[in-house]
Write a protein that holds these residues in place. Structure first.
Motif, PDB file in Angstrom:
ATOM      1  N   VAL A  85       0.849  -1.202   0.000  1.00 27.95           N
ATOM      2  CA  VAL A  85       0.000   0.000   0.000  1.00 27.95           C
ATOM      3  C   VAL A  85       0.877   1.243   0.000  1.00 27.95           C
ATOM      4  CG1 VAL A  85      -1.661   1.334   1.380  1.00 27.95           C
ATOM      5  CG2 VAL A  85      -1.973  -1.131   1.092  1.00 27.95           C
ATOM      6  N   GLY A  86       1.928   1.244   0.802  1.00 25.82           N
ATOM      7  CA  GLY A  86       2.853   2.378   0.870  1.00 25.82           C
ATOM      8  C   GLY A  86       3.542   2.645  -0.454  1.00 25.82           C
ATOM      9  N   ARG A  87       3.894   1.590  -1.184  1.00 24.07           N
ATOM     10  CA  ARG A  87       4.525   1.784  -2.491  1.00 24.07           C
ATOM     11  C   ARG A  87       3.551   2.431  -3.481  1.00 24.07           C
ATOM     12  NH1 ARG A  87       7.037  -2.847  -0.579  1.00 24.07           N
ATOM     13  NH2 ARG A  87       5.617  -4.301  -1.600  1.00 24.07           N
ATOM     14  N   ARG A  88       2.292   2.049  -3.407  1.00 22.99           N
ATOM     15  CA  ARG A  88       1.292   2.709  -4.266  1.00 22.99           C
ATOM     16  C   ARG A  88       1.106   4.174  -3.851  1.00 22.99           C
ATOM     17  NH1 ARG A  88      -1.457  -2.275  -3.550  1.00 22.99           N
ATOM     18  NH2 ARG A  88      -2.950  -1.296  -2.143  1.00 22.99           N
ATOM     19  N   GLN A  89       1.104   4.424  -2.540  1.00 22.11           N
ATOM     20  CA  GLN A  89       0.962   5.793  -2.044  1.00 22.11           C
ATOM     21  C   GLN A  89       2.124   6.670  -2.500  1.00 22.11           C
ATOM     22  OE1 GLN A  89       0.715   4.998   2.162  1.00 22.11           O
ATOM     23  NE2 GLN A  89      -1.536   5.004   2.152  1.00 22.11           N
ATOM     24  N   ALA A  94       4.285  11.018  -5.985  1.00 21.44           N
ATOM     25  CA  ALA A  94       5.145  11.508  -7.069  1.00 21.44           C
ATOM     26  C   ALA A  94       4.293  12.021  -8.231  1.00 21.44           C
ATOM     27  CB  ALA A  94       6.095  10.417  -7.539  1.00 21.44           C
ATOM     28  N   ASP A  95       3.210  11.306  -8.568  1.00 24.66           N
ATOM     29  CA  ASP A  95       2.297  11.761  -9.632  1.00 24.66           C
ATOM     30  C   ASP A  95       1.789  13.169  -9.339  1.00 24.66           C
ATOM     31  OD1 ASP A  95       2.546   9.285 -10.892  1.00 24.66           O
ATOM     32  OD2 ASP A  95       0.594   8.549 -10.186  1.00 24.66           O
ATOM     33  N   PHE A  96       1.497  13.435  -8.074  1.00 22.67           N
ATOM     34  CA  PHE A  96       0.980  14.750  -7.678  1.00 22.67           C
ATOM     35  C   PHE A  96       2.090  15.797  -7.581  1.00 22.67           C
ATOM     36  CE2 PHE A  96       0.300  17.830  -4.278  1.00 22.67           C
ATOM     37  CZ  PHE A  96      -0.820  18.497  -4.768  1.00 22.67           C
ATOM     38  N   LEU A  97       3.168  15.461  -6.872  1.00 25.32           N
ATOM     39  CA  LEU A  97       4.191  16.462  -6.574  1.00 25.32           C
ATOM     40  C   LEU A  97       5.027  16.896  -7.770  1.00 25.32           C
ATOM     41  CD1 LEU A  97       5.827  15.507  -3.147  1.00 25.32           C
ATOM     42  CD2 LEU A  97       4.404  17.480  -3.682  1.00 25.32           C
ATOM     43  N   ILE A 123      10.004   9.390  -0.680  1.00 24.10           N
ATOM     44  CA  ILE A 123      10.351  10.524  -1.539  1.00 24.10           C
ATOM     45  C   ILE A 123      11.173  10.114  -2.767  1.00 24.10           C
ATOM     46  CG2 ILE A 123      12.508  11.223  -0.406  1.00 24.10           C
ATOM     47  CD1 ILE A 123       9.615  13.511  -1.638  1.00 24.10           C
ATOM     48  N   GLN A 124      11.731   8.911  -2.777  1.00 18.88           N
ATOM     49  CA  GLN A 124      12.622   8.481  -3.860  1.00 18.88           C
ATOM     50  C   GLN A 124      12.007   8.605  -5.256  1.00 18.88           C
ATOM     51  OE1 GLN A 124      12.628   5.508  -5.879  1.00 18.88           O
ATOM     52  NE2 GLN A 124      14.520   6.170  -6.842  1.00 18.88           N
ATOM     53  N   PRO A 125      10.783   8.123  -5.526  1.00 18.26           N
ATOM     54  CA  PRO A 125      10.241   8.267  -6.883  1.00 18.26           C
ATOM     55  C   PRO A 125      10.071   9.729  -7.312  1.00 18.26           C
ATOM     56  CG  PRO A 125       8.995   6.625  -5.682  1.00 18.26           C
ATOM     57  CD  PRO A 125       9.892   7.318  -4.685  1.00 18.26           C
ATOM     58  N   THR A 126       9.722  10.589  -6.378  1.00 18.29           N
ATOM     59  CA  THR A 126       9.596  12.012  -6.698  1.00 18.29           C
ATOM     60  C   THR A 126      10.948  12.570  -7.126  1.00 18.29           C
ATOM     61  OG1 THR A 126       7.754  12.281  -5.152  1.00 18.29           O
ATOM     62  CG2 THR A 126       8.969  14.274  -5.760  1.00 18.29           C
ATOM     63  N   LEU A 127      11.987  12.258  -6.373  1.00 23.75           N
ATOM     64  CA  LEU A 127      13.322  12.744  -6.706  1.00 23.75           C
ATOM     65  C   LEU A 127      13.804  12.164  -8.036  1.00 23.75           C
ATOM     66  CD1 LEU A 127      14.924  12.479  -3.167  1.00 23.75           C
ATOM     67  CD2 LEU A 127      14.171  14.562  -4.337  1.00 23.75           C
ATOM     68  N   GLN A 128      13.529  10.900  -8.268  1.00 20.96           N
ATOM     69  CA  GLN A 128      13.940  10.257  -9.515  1.00 20.96           C
ATOM     70  C   GLN A 128      13.264  10.927 -10.716  1.00 20.96           C
ATOM     71  OE1 GLN A 128      16.292   7.903  -9.950  1.00 20.96           O
ATOM     72  NE2 GLN A 128      15.984   8.113 -12.149  1.00 20.96           N
TER      73      GLN A 128
END
Length: 167
Positions: A85-89, A94-97, A123-128
């Protein structure tokens, strides 16, 4: 007598324009600051407690407290990763930010995060994605941001990740 200039453009007023990558900003003009607080996505420990409640009939008259405690004590982590669930969140975060940060934030985007594994994974996917879009980000890992007792398991403190593991 003081001379005034009622010109509207920076060039007419003799001011130099400075580009910050997000449209032209006149020298001396400051962009507003946007602060976003994000709590980490769901950790694996949340899943452990949810599973324990189901397995040991939590909230019912037939609750198996000893089984619940044993299950939680053997499956809980002092520095958990994210649950499914956390990985989907985190992906939805990241989709939003990312579009907002690319379109609204100055560069570099500054991210302050705790050294807890779940916060770094959040935060990793957002940074990536920011990196892939060519948008600079500065990450500050602040060791003062953690659970009230830090990384812990039952009644004892445990080490978290080392700086090399965080990198």
């Amino acid at each position: 007598m003081t001379e005034t200039n009622d010109s509207n453009t920076p060039e007419e007023q003799g001011e130099e324009e400075v580009s910050h990558g997000h449209g032209d900003v006149t020298e001396g003009e400051r962009r507003s600051i946007h602060v976003r607080f994000v709590r980490h996505a769901e950790s694996r420990n949340n899943q452990v407690y949810r599973d324990a409640r189901f397995l040991f009939r939590g909230g019912t008259p037939s609750f198996d407290k000893d089984g619940w405690i044993n299950y939680v004590n053997t499956h809980r982590s002092h520095d958990p990763t994210l649950s499914e669930v956390g990985r989907r969140q985190r992906d939805k975060l990241a989709d939003f930010l990312v579009p907002h940060l690319i379109n609204q934030a100055s560069e570099p985007v500054r991210v302050i995060v705790s050294p807890m594994r779940r916060t770094l994974e959040t935060i990793q996917p957002t940074l990536q994605r920011l990196h892939e879009a060519g948008h600079a980000a500065e990450v500050i890992v602040n060791a003062y941001y953690h659970e009230s007792e830090g990384c812990h398991d039952k009644d004892r403190a445990l080490d978290g990740m080392t700086p090399d593991e965080i990198r």
